[in-house]
Design a protein around this motif. Sequence first.
Motif, PDB file in Angstrom:
ATOM      1  N   PRO A 100      14.247   6.932 -23.035  1.00 53.16           N
ATOM      2  CA  PRO A 100      12.834   6.602 -22.853  1.00 53.16           C
ATOM      3  C   PRO A 100      12.568   5.106 -23.034  1.00 53.16           C
ATOM      4  N   ALA A 101      11.444   4.669 -22.493  1.00 54.24           N
ATOM      5  CA  ALA A 101      10.938   3.314 -22.697  1.00 54.24           C
ATOM      6  C   ALA A 101       9.419   3.383 -22.706  1.00 54.24           C
ATOM      7  N   GLN A 102       8.798   2.410 -23.337  1.00 59.39           N
ATOM      8  CA  GLN A 102       7.332   2.324 -23.390  1.00 59.39           C
ATOM      9  C   GLN A 102       6.888   1.354 -22.299  1.00 59.39           C
ATOM     10  N   HIS A 103       6.631   1.907 -21.102  1.00 60.26           N
ATOM     11  CA  HIS A 103       6.297   1.018 -19.990  1.00 60.26           C
ATOM     12  C   HIS A 103       5.488   1.787 -18.954  1.00 60.26           C
ATOM     13  N   TRP A 104       5.560   1.397 -17.695  1.00 57.33           N
ATOM     14  CA  TRP A 104       4.817   2.027 -16.611  1.00 57.33           C
ATOM     15  C   TRP A 104       5.452   1.586 -15.300  1.00 57.33           C
ATOM     16  N   SER A 105       4.980   2.153 -14.202  1.00 58.01           N
ATOM     17  CA  SER A 105       5.564   1.775 -12.908  1.00 58.01           C
ATOM     18  C   SER A 105       4.472   1.655 -11.859  1.00 58.01           C
ATOM     19  N   ARG A 106       4.718   0.781 -10.926  1.00 60.32           N
ATOM     20  CA  ARG A 106       3.866   0.649  -9.745  1.00 60.32           C
ATOM     21  C   ARG A 106       4.600  -0.202  -8.728  1.00 60.32           C
ATOM     22  N   ARG A 107       4.527   0.228  -7.481  1.00 57.51           N
ATOM     23  CA  ARG A 107       5.114  -0.540  -6.388  1.00 57.51           C
ATOM     24  C   ARG A 107       4.029  -0.936  -5.385  1.00 57.51           C
ATOM     25  N   GLY A 108       3.026  -0.082  -5.239  1.00 55.16           N
ATOM     26  CA  GLY A 108       1.925  -0.335  -4.323  1.00 55.16           C
ATOM     27  C   GLY A 108       0.596  -0.037  -4.981  1.00 55.16           C
ATOM     28  N   VAL A 109      -0.423   0.107  -4.176  1.00 57.29           N
ATOM     29  CA  VAL A 109      -1.775   0.301  -4.692  1.00 57.29           C
ATOM     30  C   VAL A 109      -1.981   1.721  -5.216  1.00 57.29           C
ATOM     31  N   PHE A 110      -1.370   2.697  -4.556  1.00 58.28           N
ATOM     32  CA  PHE A 110      -1.694   4.098  -4.830  1.00 58.28           C
ATOM     33  C   PHE A 110      -0.600   4.862  -5.574  1.00 58.28           C
ATOM     34  N   ASP A 111       0.414   4.175  -6.085  1.00 57.47           N
ATOM     35  CA  ASP A 111       1.566   4.895  -6.644  1.00 57.47           C
ATOM     36  C   ASP A 111       1.769   4.624  -8.136  1.00 57.47           C
ATOM     37  N   HIS A 112       0.684   4.368  -8.846  1.00 59.46           N
ATOM     38  CA  HIS A 112       0.768   4.085 -10.281  1.00 59.46           C
ATOM     39  C   HIS A 112       1.424   5.265 -11.019  1.00 59.46           C
ATOM     40  N   ASN A 113       2.552   4.995 -11.671  1.00 62.68           N
ATOM     41  CA  ASN A 113       3.271   5.958 -12.510  1.00 62.68           C
ATOM     42  C   ASN A 113       3.734   7.212 -11.768  1.00 62.68           C
ATOM     43  N   THR A 114       3.934   7.106 -10.461  1.00 65.20           N
ATOM     44  CA  THR A 114       4.483   8.250  -9.720  1.00 65.20           C
ATOM     45  C   THR A 114       6.003   8.259  -9.729  1.00 65.20           C
ATOM     46  N   PHE A 166       0.820  -1.206   0.000  1.00 67.62           N
ATOM     47  CA  PHE A 166       0.000   0.000   0.000  1.00 67.62           C
ATOM     48  C   PHE A 166       0.860   1.263   0.000  1.00 67.62           C
ATOM     49  N   SER A 167       2.099   1.157  -0.467  1.00 69.18           N
ATOM     50  CA  SER A 167       2.989   2.314  -0.472  1.00 69.18           C
ATOM     51  C   SER A 167       2.449   3.396  -1.402  1.00 69.18           C
ATOM     52  N   SER A 168       2.799   4.635  -1.098  1.00 69.98           N
ATOM     53  CA  SER A 168       2.386   5.757  -1.919  1.00 69.98           C
ATOM     54  C   SER A 168       3.547   6.726  -2.026  1.00 69.98           C
ATOM     55  N   GLY A 169       3.283   7.933  -2.487  1.00 73.92           N
ATOM     56  CA  GLY A 169       4.357   8.895  -2.666  1.00 73.92           C
ATOM     57  C   GLY A 169       4.957   8.769  -4.046  1.00 73.92           C
ATOM     58  N   GLY A 170       5.882   9.632  -4.369  1.00 77.02           N
ATOM     59  CA  GLY A 170       6.520   9.596  -5.675  1.00 77.02           C
ATOM     60  C   GLY A 170       7.178  10.917  -5.978  1.00 77.02           C
ATOM     61  N   TYR A 171       7.550  11.078  -7.227  1.00 73.08           N
ATOM     62  CA  TYR A 171       8.307  12.245  -7.659  1.00 73.08           C
ATOM     63  C   TYR A 171       7.434  13.493  -7.682  1.00 73.08           C
ATOM     64  N   ARG A 172       8.024  14.605  -7.291  1.00 66.32           N
ATOM     65  CA  ARG A 172       7.409  15.918  -7.419  1.00 66.32           C
ATOM     66  C   ARG A 172       8.393  16.821  -8.139  1.00 66.32           C
ATOM     67  N   GLY A 173       7.966  17.452  -9.230  1.00 64.35           N
ATOM     68  CA  GLY A 173       8.860  18.304  -9.995  1.00 64.35           C
ATOM     69  C   GLY A 173       8.104  19.013 -11.098  1.00 64.35           C
ATOM     70  N   PRO A 174       8.847  19.693 -11.960  1.00 65.34           N
ATOM     71  CA  PRO A 174       8.196  20.469 -13.023  1.00 65.34           C
ATOM     72  C   PRO A 174       7.504  19.588 -14.048  1.00 65.34           C
ATOM     73  N   VAL A 175       6.456  20.121 -14.639  1.00 68.69           N
ATOM     74  CA  VAL A 175       5.726  19.434 -15.697  1.00 68.69           C
ATOM     75  C   VAL A 175       6.610  19.329 -16.937  1.00 68.69           C
ATOM     76  N   SER A 176       6.501  18.194 -17.639  1.00 70.95           N
ATOM     77  CA  SER A 176       7.264  17.997 -18.875  1.00 70.95           C
ATOM     78  C   SER A 176       6.374  17.283 -19.881  1.00 70.95           C
ATOM     79  N   ASP A 177       6.956  16.897 -21.027  1.00 70.92           N
ATOM     80  CA  ASP A 177       6.158  16.216 -22.047  1.00 70.92           C
ATOM     81  C   ASP A 177       5.791  14.793 -21.644  1.00 70.92           C
TER      82      ASP A 177
END
Length: 357
Positions: free
Chosen positions: A208-222, A24-35
């Motif tokens: 770049p890569a064509q993929h995604w990330s998740r470690r817990g329930v609430f951190d999809h692509n963070t 159930f881990s959460s959190g992730g990167y915070r930074g400027p918006v990009s493409d």
Amino acid sequence: MKQTARTFVDSLFGNLAAGTRRIFSSGGYRGPVSDHFDGTRFHNARPIEHKLGDVVRWWRTRDNQPWQRVEHFDPPPPPPERVDYGLRITWINHATVLIQTAGLNILTDPIFAERASPVPWAGPRRYHPPGVAFDDLPTIDIILISHAHYDHLDRQSVKRLVAGFDPLFVVPLGLDERLQRIGVQRVESRDWWQSMALSDNVRLTLTPAQHWSRRGVFDHNTTLWAGYWLDTPGGAVYFAGDTGMATHFNDIRQRLGAPRVALLPIGAYEPRWFMAQQHMNPADAVDAHQILDAQQSIGIHFATFKLTDEGQHAPAEALAVARAAAGLDPKRFIVPEFGEAVDVASEMNGYLPPEAS
């Protein structure tokens, strides 16, 4: 006896609590918006759809091919402590590859654990021992992590590597915080196309890569996902990480050139209606090899953990078919054995050891 029982119960509930926190881990990167970042979550140029109905459909209609577990095998000789000249690449298992060049030992996506899972008692179990045992590793200087999934970022293996070698970790944006929680002190994070020097003559660029990330329930692509490009005296090495087929291979070829060696995933691809967006199949990998104009490619990410529906040896067999269909010399795209080392001829890159120059 009572103390032993209490210790067992404490340990059991401690492991359950730790596993629950990770799930159930959460959190992730915070930074400027990009493409590829909207301020909260990362994304691909071609979005990957994750619908619950698709997951249910896959699990209801799975064509599970049988795999055979290998408990023991005779591994090749352990790798040398250092390779000062040329380029030596050893496929250990899954996406774990040892790259030895210019006196550096670089390890990708290390997993030596029995399971690819947030907990040690459930989840995908390995079907083959690592091709190089942990205790036979040379001193590891650099570790490259492609993304947060448990078969690529294994907590147990990270902790063992930190205790044994205290290497520098290089990760995509957001994963530095996750590794620091595990106990990693030496970690650098980068965005796609950002570079850093690993030594006086080895330079790294995230791709770049064509993929995604998740470690817990609430951190999809963070946290971000990536591949890695290494410029070395023995030639450029490209490690694709986990990826589906997309335009980033063209971008890499245009921006960074043609790699001497490309480490390309060829497994975890069936069924195609569900997996094609995120995992290449062997035919895709041959296309990627040709787009990159790699001098040689090495197939990885197969026959270790049963993550999808294809057979255990199907990736290697399908790669042979795809090579033949493309008219590609088998030596240009190989499938090594577990623990097998590939000594890349540095002369092909115009680089010769001092005694030969």
